[in-house]
Motif scaffolding. Structure first.
Motif, short mmCIF file in Angstrom:
data_model
loop_
_atom_site.label_atom_id
_atom_site.label_comp_id
_atom_site.label_asym_id
_atom_site.label_seq_id
_atom_site.Cartn_x
_atom_site.Cartn_y
_atom_site.Cartn_z
N ILE A 172 0.94 -1.24 0.07
CA ILE A 172 -0.03 -0.20 -0.05
C ILE A 172 0.92 1.20 0.03
CG2 ILE A 172 -1.90 1.15 1.08
CD1 ILE A 172 -2.37 -1.98 0.55
N LYS A 173 0.65 2.03 -1.11
CA LYS A 173 1.54 3.28 -1.09
C LYS A 173 1.40 4.24 0.11
CE LYS A 173 2.17 7.32 -4.36
NZ LYS A 173 1.65 7.96 -5.54
N PRO A 174 2.12 5.11 0.56
CA PRO A 174 2.05 6.06 1.61
C PRO A 174 1.05 7.07 1.20
CG PRO A 174 4.29 5.68 1.02
CD PRO A 174 3.69 5.15 0.00
N GLY A 175 -0.01 7.24 2.36
CA GLY A 175 -0.85 8.28 2.30
C GLY A 175 -2.27 7.79 1.57
N VAL A 176 -2.33 6.58 1.23
CA VAL A 176 -3.52 6.00 0.57
C VAL A 176 -4.59 5.63 1.56
CG1 VAL A 176 -4.39 3.75 -0.46
CG2 VAL A 176 -2.27 4.82 -1.52
N ARG A 177 -6.01 5.91 1.29
CA ARG A 177 -6.98 5.53 2.13
C ARG A 177 -7.70 4.28 1.49
NH1 ARG A 177 -10.55 7.69 6.15
NH2 ARG A 177 -9.39 9.67 6.06
N LEU A 178 -8.10 3.27 2.43
CA LEU A 178 -8.67 2.04 2.01
C LEU A 178 -10.00 2.35 2.33
CD1 LEU A 178 -6.04 -0.55 2.61
CD2 LEU A 178 -6.40 0.60 0.60
N GLY A 179 -10.99 2.39 1.73
CA GLY A 179 -12.57 2.58 2.04
C GLY A 179 -13.10 1.59 2.68
N GLU A 180 -14.08 1.68 3.73
CA GLU A 180 -14.83 0.58 4.57
C GLU A 180 -15.08 -0.52 3.76
OE1 GLU A 180 -18.48 0.31 7.84
OE2 GLU A 180 -17.55 2.11 7.31
N GLY A 181 -14.87 -1.80 4.25
CA GLY A 181 -15.07 -2.79 3.33
C GLY A 181 -14.61 -3.24 2.36
N SER A 182 -13.64 -2.59 2.11
CA SER A 182 -12.97 -3.00 0.70
C SER A 182 -12.05 -4.23 0.93
CB SER A 182 -12.08 -1.74 0.15
OG SER A 182 -11.10 -1.55 1.06
N VAL A 183 -11.64 -4.82 -0.49
CA VAL A 183 -10.96 -6.19 -0.17
C VAL A 183 -9.67 -6.01 -1.18
CG1 VAL A 183 -10.97 -8.50 -0.86
CG2 VAL A 183 -12.84 -7.59 0.02
#
Length: 209
Positions: A172-183
């Motif tokens: 995962i690249k710095p600063g990235v946001r992974l949204g709720e429930g994502s896979v």
């Protein structure tokens, strides 16, 4: 000595048993599981019960501590809530060969496997599983009911919302946001934000939608 019940009599339960073996103050006395084929069996001399019988056994024996150890985030959250609502103290457990830096905080029922490193100023919520040899960079924010597979690598300042599942070897690249429930798929390289409930795979990771 703290007597502990573990919900999950499968592979994740065996991972918990392994970590507990390094902690002389913890003792697993029973397991819970929904699988009828497992109920009634013994795991290292500890019985496996269904929900009601597990709670009854714990009450009769004055057991106050529990760990929810299931791979599926939603089911692990369900059993975590069941146990917590019945008054159990949900334990977090860390393999002695994990490396946790200063100013790192985490909630309850957090499971940190062997070789995992968590860098400074990172915060982890409740009911989170961090697989072996994961690298959690500095200033990360990981929500509740999250699963991070083995050998996953986070850059700095990554935000992981609730119920995210990250496959083995993803980066995962710095600063990235992974949204709720994502896979996040196995081996995926995530270089931009992921929308809630999305599934991304590949290098670079692209949405399956």
């Amino acid at each position: 000595m703290k007597n502990v019940i573990v919900y999950g009599a499968g592979e994740f339960g065996s991972l918990i048993s392994n970590i507990v073996s390094y902690h002389s103050d913890l003792n697993i006395v029973a397991y819970g599981d929904d699988n009828i084929e497992k109920i009634g069996q013994l795991i290292e001399n500890s019985p496996v019960f269904g929900d009601k019988d597990l709670l009854k056994f714990a009450k009769e024996n004055g057991i106050k501590y529990a760990i929810s150890s299931i791979g599926n985030n939603k089911i692990r959250a369900e059993k975590y809530t069941l146990l917590k609502n019945n008054g159990f103290q949900m334990l977090s457990i860390v393999h002695p060969r994990a490396l946790i830096d200063s100013k790192v905080t985490f909630g309850d029922n957090v499971i940190i496997e062997m070789g995992t490193s968590i860098h400074t100023n990172s915060n982890i919520g409740n009911n989170v599983f961090l697989g072996g040899d994961a690298l959690i960079g500095h200033h990360n924010r990981i929500g509740n009911h999250v699963l991070v597979g083995g050998n996953v690598s986070f850059g700095g300042a990554v935000v992981v919302e609730d119920y995210v599942s990250i496959g083995v070897g993803a980066s995962i690249k710095p600063g990235v946001r992974l949204g709720e429930g994502s896979v996040i798929g196995v081996g995926a390289a995530v270089v931009k934000d992921v929308e809630p409930e999305d599934v991304v795979i590949g290098v670079p990771a692209k949405s399956m939608k």
